[in-house]
Scaffold this motif. Structure first.
Motif, short mmCIF file in Angstrom:
data_model
loop_
_atom_site.label_atom_id
_atom_site.label_comp_id
_atom_site.label_asym_id
_atom_site.label_seq_id
_atom_site.Cartn_x
_atom_site.Cartn_y
_atom_site.Cartn_z
N PRO A 93 0.87 -1.18 0.00
CA PRO A 93 0.00 0.00 0.00
C PRO A 93 0.90 1.23 0.00
O PRO A 93 1.74 1.38 0.89
CB PRO A 93 -0.79 -0.13 1.32
N ASP A 98 -3.98 4.97 2.74
CA ASP A 98 -4.18 3.60 3.20
C ASP A 98 -4.10 3.57 4.72
O ASP A 98 -3.32 4.30 5.33
CB ASP A 98 -3.10 2.68 2.59
N ASP A 99 -4.91 2.70 5.33
CA ASP A 99 -4.97 2.67 6.79
C ASP A 99 -3.94 1.70 7.38
O ASP A 99 -3.26 0.98 6.65
CB ASP A 99 -6.39 2.30 7.26
N SER A 102 -4.30 -2.04 6.44
CA SER A 102 -3.73 -2.52 5.17
C SER A 102 -2.21 -2.63 5.28
O SER A 102 -1.61 -3.57 4.75
CB SER A 102 -4.14 -1.61 4.00
N LYS A 103 -1.60 -1.69 6.02
CA LYS A 103 -0.15 -1.75 6.16
C LYS A 103 0.28 -2.97 6.98
O LYS A 103 1.24 -3.65 6.65
CB LYS A 103 0.38 -0.44 6.76
N ASP A 176 -7.50 -4.07 -3.29
CA ASP A 176 -7.26 -3.71 -1.89
C ASP A 176 -6.89 -2.26 -1.54
O ASP A 176 -7.52 -1.67 -0.68
CB ASP A 176 -6.20 -4.62 -1.25
N TRP A 177 -5.81 -1.72 -2.13
CA TRP A 177 -5.26 -0.46 -1.61
C TRP A 177 -5.69 0.77 -2.43
O TRP A 177 -6.16 0.64 -3.56
CB TRP A 177 -3.73 -0.47 -1.55
N TYR A 178 -5.45 1.95 -1.87
CA TYR A 178 -5.91 3.21 -2.48
C TYR A 178 -5.41 3.40 -3.92
O TYR A 178 -6.21 3.58 -4.84
CB TYR A 178 -5.46 4.41 -1.61
N TYR A 206 -11.09 -2.05 3.50
CA TYR A 206 -9.90 -1.20 3.64
C TYR A 206 -10.25 0.27 3.39
O TYR A 206 -10.88 0.60 2.38
CB TYR A 206 -8.81 -1.63 2.66
N GLY A 208 -8.38 2.71 2.45
CA GLY A 208 -7.81 3.25 1.21
C GLY A 208 -8.73 3.01 0.03
O GLY A 208 -8.95 3.90 -0.80
N CYS A 209 -9.28 1.82 -0.05
CA CYS A 209 -10.20 1.49 -1.14
C CYS A 209 -11.46 2.34 -1.04
O CYS A 209 -11.90 2.94 -2.02
CB CYS A 209 -10.56 -0.01 -1.09
#
Ligand SMILES: C[S@@+](CC[C@H](N)C(=O)[O-])C[C@H]1O[C@@H](n2cnc3c(N)ncnc32)[C@H](O)[C@@H]1O
Length: 237
Positions: A93, A98-99, A102-103, A176-178, A206, A208-209
């Motif tokens: 991510p 992104d939160d 997710s990381k 998944d990610w932004y 997530y 970010g998404c």
């Protein structure tokens, strides 16, 4: 007690709505998507067919190929399927949007600690993932032929621009990610046919998404979202 009963009943109803193919994909542990998400994907694909929406079917995020197999079944009569993925470990991510969830998830994967279904190796650690997914598609009657059925290995941002996809009828965005979600949304939107559909997988999982989708909708007044476990975006016809 009542809540558990309600949840079980609604799961059972969803199971009944699933096609035999989707049930098989689930039984063979080829997808991370729960039954309810598969039901929504199948009904969105049926909508595309019913309304004869022109264009290809694209999946961003194939992993073990479960949802890709379902999508590939809807190709034919000039409609192609494209499944895009790195077919290796998921990229990190990369956005501040992104939160921490997710990381942390990415750190677990990068540390080699992610687990697959049951005793299976986590798919992102397989060095034959592309070949494996290709074999699954063939087993389900949709072999990769580079014409009707396509699997494209690499970062979306690098592979998509080189593909001759002019019009999209249906896209499944499951990455998944932004940054990749935002990129795939913008690239899909400018190719989406009138009446076309985008299904977003990770909106409720997530931040970010979710942020990528909310920002996209704020900038595209011609799209509206049907909420749900995997929200459906439609462009007003
Ligand atoms: C959650 S999985 C997809 C799950 C799958 N649709 C299923 O049915 O279970 C997300 C996939 O997207 C891929 N991915 C994420 N970002 C990517 C990018 N920028 N380029 C290519 N693949 C990417 C990951 O490697 C991973 O295989």
């Amino acid at each position: 007690m009542l809540t558990t009963l309600r949840r079980r009943t609604s799961h059972w109803i969803d199971q009944m709505r699933l096609s035999d193919m989707a049930r098989r994909i689930k039984d063979e542990r080829l997808t991370y998507l729960p039954v309810r998400k598969l039901v929504r994907i199948e009904s969105a694909l049926a909508e595309i067919r019913r309304h004869n929406v022109p264009g290809d079917i694209v999946e961003f995020g194939v992993a073990l190929g479960g949802s890709a197999i379902l999508l590939a079944q809807a190709a034919g009569q000039g409609r192609r399927f494209f499944g895009l993925d790195v077919f290796a470990m998921i990229p990190p991510p990369s956005s501040e949007k992104d939160d921490s969830k997710s990381k942390e998830r990415y750190e677990t994967i990068a540390a080699g600690k992610a687990t697959g279904f049951g005793d299976d190796l986590y798919y992102g650690y397989r060095d034959d993932l592309y070949e494996h997914v290709s074999a699954q598609l063939a087993r389900f009657g949709t072999p990769v032929d580079g014409r009707r059925i396509n699997l494209v290995k690499g970062l979306f941002e690098e592979t998509l621009p080189a593909l001759d996809i002019e019009q999209i009828a249906f896209a499944h965005i499951d990455c998944d990610w932004y940054d990749p979600v935002r990129y795939c949304l913008e690239e899909t939107a400018r190719r989406l046919a009138p009446g076309g559909i985008i299904v977003i997988d990770d909106y409720n999982d997530y931040v970010g998404c979710r942020t990528a989708v909310d920002e996209f909708l704020a900038g595209h007044g011609d799209f509206h979202m049907e909420a749900g476990l995997n929200p459906i975006l439609r462009r007003a016809v």
